[in-house]
Design a protein around this motif. Structure first.
Motif, PDB file in Angstrom:
ATOM      1  N   GLU A 100      29.194 -32.241   1.824  1.00  0.00           N
ATOM      2  CA  GLU A 100      29.868 -33.220   2.669  1.00  0.00           C
ATOM      3  C   GLU A 100      30.541 -32.565   3.865  1.00  0.00           C
ATOM      4  O   GLU A 100      30.524 -33.097   4.975  1.00  0.00           O
ATOM      5  N   GLY A 101      31.124 -31.403   3.639  1.00  0.00           N
ATOM      6  CA  GLY A 101      31.821 -30.745   4.733  1.00  0.00           C
ATOM      7  C   GLY A 101      30.905 -30.203   5.807  1.00  0.00           C
ATOM      8  O   GLY A 101      31.310 -30.036   6.963  1.00  0.00           O
ATOM      9  N   ALA A 102      29.648 -29.911   5.461  1.00  0.00           N
ATOM     10  CA  ALA A 102      28.730 -29.269   6.401  1.00  0.00           C
ATOM     11  C   ALA A 102      27.687 -30.215   6.965  1.00  0.00           C
ATOM     12  O   ALA A 102      27.028 -29.886   7.957  1.00  0.00           O
ATOM     13  N   LEU A 103      27.532 -31.391   6.364  1.00  0.00           N
ATOM     14  CA  LEU A 103      26.421 -32.257   6.739  1.00  0.00           C
ATOM     15  C   LEU A 103      26.542 -32.799   8.155  1.00  0.00           C
ATOM     16  O   LEU A 103      25.551 -32.846   8.894  1.00  0.00           O
ATOM     17  N   ASP A 104      27.748 -33.194   8.573  1.00  0.00           N
ATOM     18  CA  ASP A 104      27.909 -33.728   9.928  1.00  0.00           C
ATOM     19  C   ASP A 104      27.587 -32.672  10.973  1.00  0.00           C
ATOM     20  O   ASP A 104      26.946 -32.970  11.997  1.00  0.00           O
ATOM     21  N   ALA A 105      28.012 -31.431  10.733  1.00  0.00           N
ATOM     22  CA  ALA A 105      27.711 -30.356  11.681  1.00  0.00           C
ATOM     23  C   ALA A 105      26.209 -30.111  11.760  1.00  0.00           C
ATOM     24  O   ALA A 105      25.662 -29.852  12.838  1.00  0.00           O
ATOM     25  N   LEU A 106      25.544 -30.193  10.611  1.00  0.00           N
ATOM     26  CA  LEU A 106      24.099 -30.001  10.601  1.00  0.00           C
ATOM     27  C   LEU A 106      23.399 -31.093  11.402  1.00  0.00           C
ATOM     28  O   LEU A 106      22.544 -30.818  12.250  1.00  0.00           O
ATOM     29  N   ARG A 107      23.768 -32.335  11.149  1.00  0.00           N
ATOM     30  CA  ARG A 107      23.127 -33.445  11.859  1.00  0.00           C
ATOM     31  C   ARG A 107      23.310 -33.332  13.370  1.00  0.00           C
ATOM     32  O   ARG A 107      22.431 -33.709  14.151  1.00  0.00           O
ATOM     33  N   SER A 108      24.453 -32.814  13.784  1.00  0.00           N
ATOM     34  CA  SER A 108      24.715 -32.707  15.219  1.00  0.00           C
ATOM     35  C   SER A 108      23.791 -31.715  15.906  1.00  0.00           C
ATOM     36  O   SER A 108      23.626 -31.766  17.130  1.00  0.00           O
ATOM     37  N   ARG A 109      23.186 -30.809  15.123  1.00  0.00           N
ATOM     38  CA  ARG A 109      22.277 -29.813  15.688  1.00  0.00           C
ATOM     39  C   ARG A 109      20.829 -30.289  15.716  1.00  0.00           C
ATOM     40  O   ARG A 109      19.970 -29.640  16.298  1.00  0.00           O
ATOM     41  N   ILE A 110      20.536 -31.426  15.086  1.00  0.00           N
ATOM     42  CA  ILE A 110      19.171 -31.933  15.008  1.00  0.00           C
ATOM     43  C   ILE A 110      19.002 -33.051  16.030  1.00  0.00           C
ATOM     44  O   ILE A 110      19.683 -34.075  15.952  1.00  0.00           O
ATOM     45  N   PRO A 111      18.127 -32.896  17.016  1.00  0.00           N
ATOM     46  CA  PRO A 111      17.990 -33.931  18.049  1.00  0.00           C
ATOM     47  C   PRO A 111      17.721 -35.332  17.504  1.00  0.00           C
ATOM     48  O   PRO A 111      18.220 -36.311  18.072  1.00  0.00           O
ATOM     49  N   LEU A 112      16.970 -35.456  16.422  1.00  0.00           N
ATOM     50  CA  LEU A 112      16.732 -36.783  15.844  1.00  0.00           C
ATOM     51  C   LEU A 112      17.883 -37.258  14.973  1.00  0.00           C
ATOM     52  O   LEU A 112      17.864 -38.376  14.463  1.00  0.00           O
ATOM     53  N   GLY A 113      18.890 -36.415  14.781  1.00  0.00           N
ATOM     54  CA  GLY A 113      20.155 -36.854  14.203  1.00  0.00           C
ATOM     55  C   GLY A 113      20.212 -37.018  12.705  1.00  0.00           C
ATOM     56  O   GLY A 113      21.195 -37.551  12.186  1.00  0.00           O
ATOM     57  N   GLU A 114      19.198 -36.568  11.981  1.00  0.00           N
ATOM     58  CA  GLU A 114      19.219 -36.720  10.531  1.00  0.00           C
ATOM     59  C   GLU A 114      18.298 -35.701   9.888  1.00  0.00           C
ATOM     60  O   GLU A 114      17.428 -35.123  10.543  1.00  0.00           O
ATOM     61  N   GLN A 115      18.530 -35.472   8.577  1.00  0.00           N
ATOM     62  CA  GLN A 115      17.594 -34.678   7.806  1.00  0.00           C
ATOM     63  C   GLN A 115      16.293 -35.460   7.619  1.00  0.00           C
ATOM     64  O   GLN A 115      16.280 -36.684   7.628  1.00  0.00           O
ATOM     65  N   GLY A 116      15.208 -34.705   7.430  1.00  0.00           N
ATOM     66  CA  GLY A 116      13.945 -35.355   7.152  1.00  0.00           C
ATOM     67  C   GLY A 116      13.824 -35.726   5.685  1.00  0.00           C
ATOM     68  O   GLY A 116      14.643 -35.341   4.848  1.00  0.00           O
ATOM     69  N   ARG A 117      12.795 -36.491   5.381  1.00  0.00           N
ATOM     70  CA  ARG A 117      12.459 -36.866   4.015  1.00  0.00           C
ATOM     71  C   ARG A 117      11.226 -36.078   3.575  1.00  0.00           C
ATOM     72  O   ARG A 117      10.404 -35.693   4.414  1.00  0.00           O
ATOM     73  N   PRO A 118      11.042 -35.860   2.277  1.00  0.00           N
ATOM     74  CA  PRO A 118       9.828 -35.172   1.820  1.00  0.00           C
ATOM     75  C   PRO A 118       8.555 -35.829   2.332  1.00  0.00           C
ATOM     76  O   PRO A 118       7.573 -35.139   2.641  1.00  0.00           O
ATOM     77  N   GLU A 119       8.567 -37.144   2.465  1.00  0.00           N
ATOM     78  CA  GLU A 119       7.382 -37.859   2.939  1.00  0.00           C
ATOM     79  C   GLU A 119       7.017 -37.486   4.377  1.00  0.00           C
ATOM     80  O   GLU A 119       5.846 -37.559   4.766  1.00  0.00           O
ATOM     81  N   ASP A 120       8.024 -37.085   5.180  1.00  0.00           N
ATOM     82  CA  ASP A 120       7.739 -36.675   6.554  1.00  0.00           C
ATOM     83  C   ASP A 120       6.847 -35.441   6.584  1.00  0.00           C
ATOM     84  O   ASP A 120       5.967 -35.307   7.458  1.00  0.00           O
ATOM     85  N   VAL A 121       7.064 -34.537   5.656  1.00  0.00           N
ATOM     86  CA  VAL A 121       6.246 -33.329   5.576  1.00  0.00           C
ATOM     87  C   VAL A 121       4.915 -33.628   4.892  1.00  0.00           C
ATOM     88  O   VAL A 121       3.862 -33.130   5.291  1.00  0.00           O
ATOM     89  N   ALA A 122       4.952 -34.478   3.863  1.00  0.00           N
ATOM     90  CA  ALA A 122       3.722 -34.828   3.144  1.00  0.00           C
ATOM     91  C   ALA A 122       2.696 -35.464   4.070  1.00  0.00           C
ATOM     92  O   ALA A 122       1.487 -35.216   3.936  1.00  0.00           O
ATOM     93  N   ASP A 123       3.149 -36.272   5.017  1.00  0.00           N
ATOM     94  CA  ASP A 123       2.218 -36.899   5.947  1.00  0.00           C
ATOM     95  C   ASP A 123       1.509 -35.852   6.810  1.00  0.00           C
ATOM     96  O   ASP A 123       0.312 -35.987   7.112  1.00  0.00           O
ATOM     97  N   VAL A 124       2.229 -34.824   7.208  1.00  0.00           N
ATOM     98  CA  VAL A 124       1.618 -33.747   7.999  1.00  0.00           C
ATOM     99  C   VAL A 124       0.635 -32.950   7.146  1.00  0.00           C
ATOM    100  O   VAL A 124      -0.471 -32.612   7.586  1.00  0.00           O
ATOM    101  N   ILE A 125       1.025 -32.651   5.911  1.00  0.00           N
ATOM    102  CA  ILE A 125       0.132 -31.916   5.016  1.00  0.00           C
ATOM    103  C   ILE A 125      -1.148 -32.711   4.777  1.00  0.00           C
ATOM    104  O   ILE A 125      -2.253 -32.137   4.740  1.00  0.00           O
ATOM    105  N   ALA A 126      -1.022 -34.030   4.618  1.00  0.00           N
ATOM    106  CA  ALA A 126      -2.200 -34.864   4.399  1.00  0.00           C
ATOM    107  C   ALA A 126      -3.188 -34.721   5.553  1.00  0.00           C
ATOM    108  O   ALA A 126      -4.419 -34.684   5.338  1.00  0.00           O
ATOM    109  N   PHE A 127      -2.694 -34.630   6.772  1.00  0.00           N
ATOM    110  CA  PHE A 127      -3.591 -34.393   7.903  1.00  0.00           C
ATOM    111  C   PHE A 127      -4.205 -32.995   7.832  1.00  0.00           C
ATOM    112  O   PHE A 127      -5.403 -32.817   8.074  1.00  0.00           O
ATOM    113  N   LEU A 128      -3.394 -32.006   7.489  1.00  0.00           N
ATOM    114  CA  LEU A 128      -3.885 -30.624   7.487  1.00  0.00           C
ATOM    115  C   LEU A 128      -4.974 -30.392   6.440  1.00  0.00           C
ATOM    116  O   LEU A 128      -5.801 -29.492   6.614  1.00  0.00           O
ATOM    117  N   VAL A 129      -4.983 -31.161   5.355  1.00  0.00           N
ATOM    118  CA  VAL A 129      -6.043 -30.997   4.352  1.00  0.00           C
ATOM    119  C   VAL A 129      -7.228 -31.918   4.631  1.00  0.00           C
ATOM    120  O   VAL A 129      -8.238 -31.838   3.926  1.00  0.00           O
TER     121      VAL A 129
END
Length: 249
Positions: free
Chosen positions: A199-228
């Protein structure tokens, strides 16, 4: 129908990738040190076309990656793609980082992907679209104050991707490395613990990400699906970053 081995598919990105590929009709074998979790991932996707199997495998051992390849071939009769999602994150300050922590990390994060690609190479060469997708990290490109072995292993994985692409390309196998940024999974818990809590570090982390949030596992899975997929036929030797813009900021 595509046959895929997912190493480390009982949770997180691996589980999301299994679900994504099963939904497209792929046959999937999930190899994991957590056999109950792997079996649950397969069971949860039973309504999709294609077949799913799961097996226990300690990928950090010298024999484990080859065992997983053999079991996937036994289960589905062929192998078109290997997706390596297993990983270990150790977060320890510099004075206390041990040789044992270093060696455990390297065995799973760097040696195991090499051994799995080596074992799978003949089967992938026989496929009309052989694929190896390794899971790296943005840690390969930026530093972390306690993730010494993790960052080194992921940097090595990017270099390994290039070498495997050169070695396996003449047989028609494409090798890529997907490099996630901050994806919201329990895998990151060692980092949150080292920095004093999520909780103490999450806001600072989000502020460094241009899209403003952490990704979801599905965001990476969709890319992997294309790569295979056959659509990635001219993409090899590359690290594909999926980080919401973190490295660009």
């Amino acid at each position: 129908m595509t046959s895929v081995l997912i190493a480390g598919g009982a949770s997180g990105i691996g589980a999301a990738t299994a679900a994504r590929l099963r939904a497209t009709g792929a046959d999937v074998h999930v190899a994991d040190i957590n056999p109950a979790g792997a079996a649950e991932v397969v069971r949860a996707q039973a309504h999709h076309p294609g077949s799913g199997t799961a097996g226990y495998c300690d990928l950090s051992t010298a024999d484990g990656p080859g065992q997983a390849v053999a079991e996937a071939l036994d289960a589905h009769g062929r192998l078109d793609a290997v997706v390596f999602c297993a990983g270990l994150l150790v977060e320890t300050e510099l004075p206390g980082f041990t040789v044992a922590e270093w060696d455990r990390t390297m065995a799973l994060n760097l040696r195991a992907p090499f051994l799995m690609a080596q074992a799978a190479a003949p089967a992938l060469a026989a496929s009309p679209h052989g694929r190896v997708v390794l899971t790296g990290s943005t840690a390969a490109f930026r530093g972390g104050g306690g993730s010494f072995a993790y960052a080194a292993s992921k940097g090595g994985l990017v270099a390994l991707t290039r070498s495997l692409a050169v070695a396996m390309g003449p047989d028609g196998t494409c090798v890529t490395c997907v490099c996630p940024g901050w994806i919201d999974t329990p895998f990151n818990d060692p980092y949150w613990q080292r920095v004093g809590g999520r909780e103490g570090a999450l806001d600072a982390l989000r502020s460094r990400i241009p899209l403003g949030e952490q990704g979801r596992p599905e965001d990476v899975a969709d890319v992997i699906a294309f790569l295979v997929s056959p659509g990635s036929r001219y993409l090899t030797g590359q690290a594909v970053v999926v980080d919401g813009g973190l490295l660009a900021s």
